[in-house]
Design a protein around this motif. Structure first.
Motif, PDB file in Angstrom:
ATOM      1  N   PHE A   1     -39.408 -23.877  17.955  1.00 35.61           N
ATOM      2  CA  PHE A   1     -40.115 -24.845  18.786  1.00 35.61           C
ATOM      3  C   PHE A   1     -39.178 -25.776  19.561  1.00 35.61           C
ATOM      4  CE2 PHE A   1     -43.124 -23.654  15.432  1.00 35.61           C
ATOM      5  CZ  PHE A   1     -44.222 -23.281  16.181  1.00 35.61           C
ATOM      6  N   ASP A   2     -37.973 -25.347  19.815  1.00 34.14           N
ATOM      7  CA  ASP A   2     -37.046 -26.144  20.625  1.00 34.14           C
ATOM      8  C   ASP A   2     -37.644 -26.369  22.014  1.00 34.14           C
ATOM      9  OD1 ASP A   2     -34.911 -27.225  22.056  1.00 34.14           O
ATOM     10  OD2 ASP A   2     -33.431 -25.882  21.180  1.00 34.14           O
ATOM     11  N   GLY A   3     -37.687 -27.621  22.424  1.00 37.90           N
ATOM     12  CA  GLY A   3     -38.203 -27.944  23.750  1.00 37.90           C
ATOM     13  C   GLY A   3     -39.706 -27.824  23.888  1.00 37.90           C
ATOM     14  N   GLY A   4     -40.431 -27.721  22.763  1.00 35.81           N
ATOM     15  CA  GLY A   4     -41.885 -27.565  22.823  1.00 35.81           C
ATOM     16  C   GLY A   4     -42.599 -28.867  23.147  1.00 35.81           C
ATOM     17  N   GLU A   5     -43.813 -28.755  23.647  1.00 34.11           N
ATOM     18  CA  GLU A   5     -44.646 -29.915  23.957  1.00 34.11           C
ATOM     19  C   GLU A   5     -46.082 -29.678  23.495  1.00 34.11           C
ATOM     20  OE1 GLU A   5     -44.518 -31.254  27.999  1.00 34.11           O
ATOM     21  OE2 GLU A   5     -42.407 -30.707  28.230  1.00 34.11           O
ATOM     22  N   ASN A   6     -46.682 -30.739  22.987  1.00 30.73           N
ATOM     23  CA  ASN A   6     -48.100 -30.713  22.601  1.00 30.73           C
ATOM     24  C   ASN A   6     -48.349 -29.616  21.561  1.00 30.73           C
ATOM     25  OD1 ASN A   6     -48.376 -32.672  24.630  1.00 30.73           O
ATOM     26  ND2 ASN A   6     -48.873 -31.110  26.151  1.00 30.73           N
ATOM     27  N   ILE A   7     -47.794 -29.827  20.388  1.00 34.05           N
ATOM     28  CA  ILE A   7     -47.836 -28.839  19.307  1.00 34.05           C
ATOM     29  C   ILE A   7     -48.592 -29.436  18.120  1.00 34.05           C
ATOM     30  CG2 ILE A   7     -46.441 -27.519  17.674  1.00 34.05           C
ATOM     31  CD1 ILE A   7     -44.190 -27.633  19.822  1.00 34.05           C
ATOM     32  N   GLU A   8     -49.530 -28.679  17.564  1.00 38.10           N
ATOM     33  CA  GLU A   8     -50.273 -29.098  16.376  1.00 38.10           C
ATOM     34  C   GLU A   8     -50.224 -27.969  15.353  1.00 38.10           C
ATOM     35  OE1 GLU A   8     -54.893 -29.412  15.446  1.00 38.10           O
ATOM     36  OE2 GLU A   8     -54.252 -31.045  16.794  1.00 38.10           O
ATOM     37  N   ILE A   9     -49.728 -28.281  14.167  1.00 33.78           N
ATOM     38  CA  ILE A   9     -49.566 -27.278  13.116  1.00 33.78           C
ATOM     39  C   ILE A   9     -50.250 -27.788  11.846  1.00 33.78           C
ATOM     40  CG2 ILE A   9     -47.894 -26.073  11.645  1.00 33.78           C
ATOM     41  CD1 ILE A   9     -45.941 -26.175  13.978  1.00 33.78           C
ATOM     42  N   ARG A  10     -51.014 -26.914  11.181  1.00 29.95           N
ATOM     43  CA  ARG A  10     -51.742 -27.287   9.974  1.00 29.95           C
ATOM     44  C   ARG A  10     -51.544 -26.234   8.884  1.00 29.95           C
ATOM     45  NH1 ARG A  10     -55.850 -31.211  10.807  1.00 29.95           N
ATOM     46  NH2 ARG A  10     -56.093 -31.791  13.014  1.00 29.95           N
ATOM     47  N   ASN A  11     -51.484 -26.706   7.636  1.00 25.85           N
ATOM     48  CA  ASN A  11     -51.500 -25.825   6.457  1.00 25.85           C
ATOM     49  C   ASN A  11     -50.489 -24.679   6.587  1.00 25.85           C
ATOM     50  OD1 ASN A  11     -53.777 -27.207   5.170  1.00 25.85           O
ATOM     51  ND2 ASN A  11     -54.973 -26.347   6.835  1.00 25.85           N
ATOM     52  N   SER A  12     -49.269 -25.025   6.894  1.00 28.94           N
ATOM     53  CA  SER A  12     -48.276 -24.017   7.202  1.00 28.94           C
ATOM     54  C   SER A  12     -47.008 -24.220   6.372  1.00 28.94           C
ATOM     55  CB  SER A  12     -47.945 -24.057   8.699  1.00 28.94           C
ATOM     56  OG  SER A  12     -49.096 -23.718   9.454  1.00 28.94           O
ATOM     57  N   ARG A  13     -46.107 -23.245   6.475  1.00 23.25           N
ATOM     58  CA  ARG A  13     -44.866 -23.263   5.707  1.00 23.25           C
ATOM     59  C   ARG A  13     -43.748 -22.768   6.618  1.00 23.25           C
ATOM     60  NH1 ARG A  13     -44.616 -24.032   0.407  1.00 23.25           N
ATOM     61  NH2 ARG A  13     -42.683 -23.567  -0.709  1.00 23.25           N
ATOM     62  N   MET A  14     -42.758 -23.616   6.829  1.00 21.27           N
ATOM     63  CA  MET A  14     -41.672 -23.288   7.737  1.00 21.27           C
ATOM     64  C   MET A  14     -40.332 -23.485   7.043  1.00 21.27           C
ATOM     65  SD  MET A  14     -43.096 -25.222  11.173  1.00 21.27           S
ATOM     66  CE  MET A  14     -41.521 -24.986  12.002  1.00 21.27           C
TER      67      MET A  14
END
Length: 298
Positions: A152-165
């Motif tokens: 997500f380098d340089g990303g905009e307007n990001i929504e993440i839920r219930n995740s594993r990174m």
């Protein structure tokens, strides 16, 4: 709608410019760009085995299909594509595309995947590879699993839920990111970013959450995390302990315990950050490496 069923197709641009077609149980073998410049396609149970299968296409639905490793750079310059119950083994998929829906999709080789795309929804997506979703805008992800650095380098307007990174250097140079109810492990999380919000998350990160303009953390845990918040403007609420806090630029940091609070008045204005902690193990005005350098000069 034209029916194309159980065919083995090969050669350059095998179905170039196909429109309004249902393609089922077909195999696309050797031959580049089989569906280039096509539109209004329903594809199911198909195998893609060679490069660039879907370039410059519009209004595509893919289900129960496989893009093998050599279908690399397969989906570029696409408008409105839905992919579900599919394995995309090939790297470098999705580039400069918009209107992307991914559900129950696996990317076992996601290197340089989903670059410069926008209007993306992901549910039950798993990916392994570096530089996932670079420069993407308007992303929603739920039940997302990622193993790969620099995401997500340089990303905009990001929504993440219930995740594993598991992702070193994730969310660099990003703006307007909100992560809910998730786990993130990776060094240098979120550097050089703006408007990063983490809610009900568990984080593990060496030198995480630094150089952020407007960092918000609510009801989060920081495990095995030190030298956090350097030069960040932060509103942070931590459950339990953070190992060390290092030179925040301003705001408020709340935690049950801070193992070490490092605040260097030469580099930050001490009165700009409010610290509320049930316990602080120790305080200092220098990081350990600076103390070591000072001792060597003596």
């Amino acid at each position: 709608m034209k029916e194309i069923n159980q065919q083995s197709l090969s050669g350059e641009r095998a179905l170039f410019g196909t429109h309004d077609a249902h393609i089922s149980y077909c195999t696309f073998g050797d031959g580049e760009s089989p569906l280039k410049e096509s539109s209004d396609l329903v594809i199911d149970n198909c195998l893609f085995k060679w490069k660039y299968p879907l370039w410059y296409t519009k209004n595509v639905t893919i289900t129960n299909s496989t893009l093998f490793e050599m279908a690399r750079a397969g989906i570029w310059y696409v408008d409105n594509i839905s992919v579900s119950d599919t394995v995309i083994e090939a790297p470098k998929n999705f580039r400069r595309a918009r209107g992307i829906s991914l559900k129950n999709v696996s990317f076992p080789n996601a290197s340089e995947t989903l670059w410069s795309c926008q209007d993306i929804e992901m549910n039950q997506v798993t990916a392994k590879g570096d530089y996932f979703a670079m420069n993407c805008k308007n992303v929603k992800a739920e039940n997302f699993t990622l193993v790969g650095n620099y995401s997500f380098d340089g990303g905009e307007n990001i929504e993440i839920r219930n995740s594993r990174m598991l992702s070193r250097d994730s969310f660099w140079n990003a703006e307007n990111v909100t992560v809910y109810d998730s786990f993130i492990s990776g060094e240098y999380l979120g550097w050089n970013s703006k408007n990063i919000t983490l809610i009900n998350c568990t984080i593990e990160s060496l030198q995480g959450m630094c150089y952020i303009d407007n960092l918000v953390m609510k009801n989060c845990r920081l495990i095995n995390t030190n030298l956090a918040f350097e030069y960040s403007q932060a509103d942070v609420e931590i459950i339990g302990q953070v190992d060390s806090v290092f030179n925040p630029r301003g705001g408020i940091i709340k935690a049950d315990r801070i193992g070490e609070l490092i605040m260097d008045g030469r580099r930050v204005k001490l009165d700009q950050t409010k610290i509320e902690a049930g316990e602080i193990g120790k305080t200092s005005d220098r990081a350990q490496w600076e103390r070591n350098e000072d001792s060597l000069r003596l």
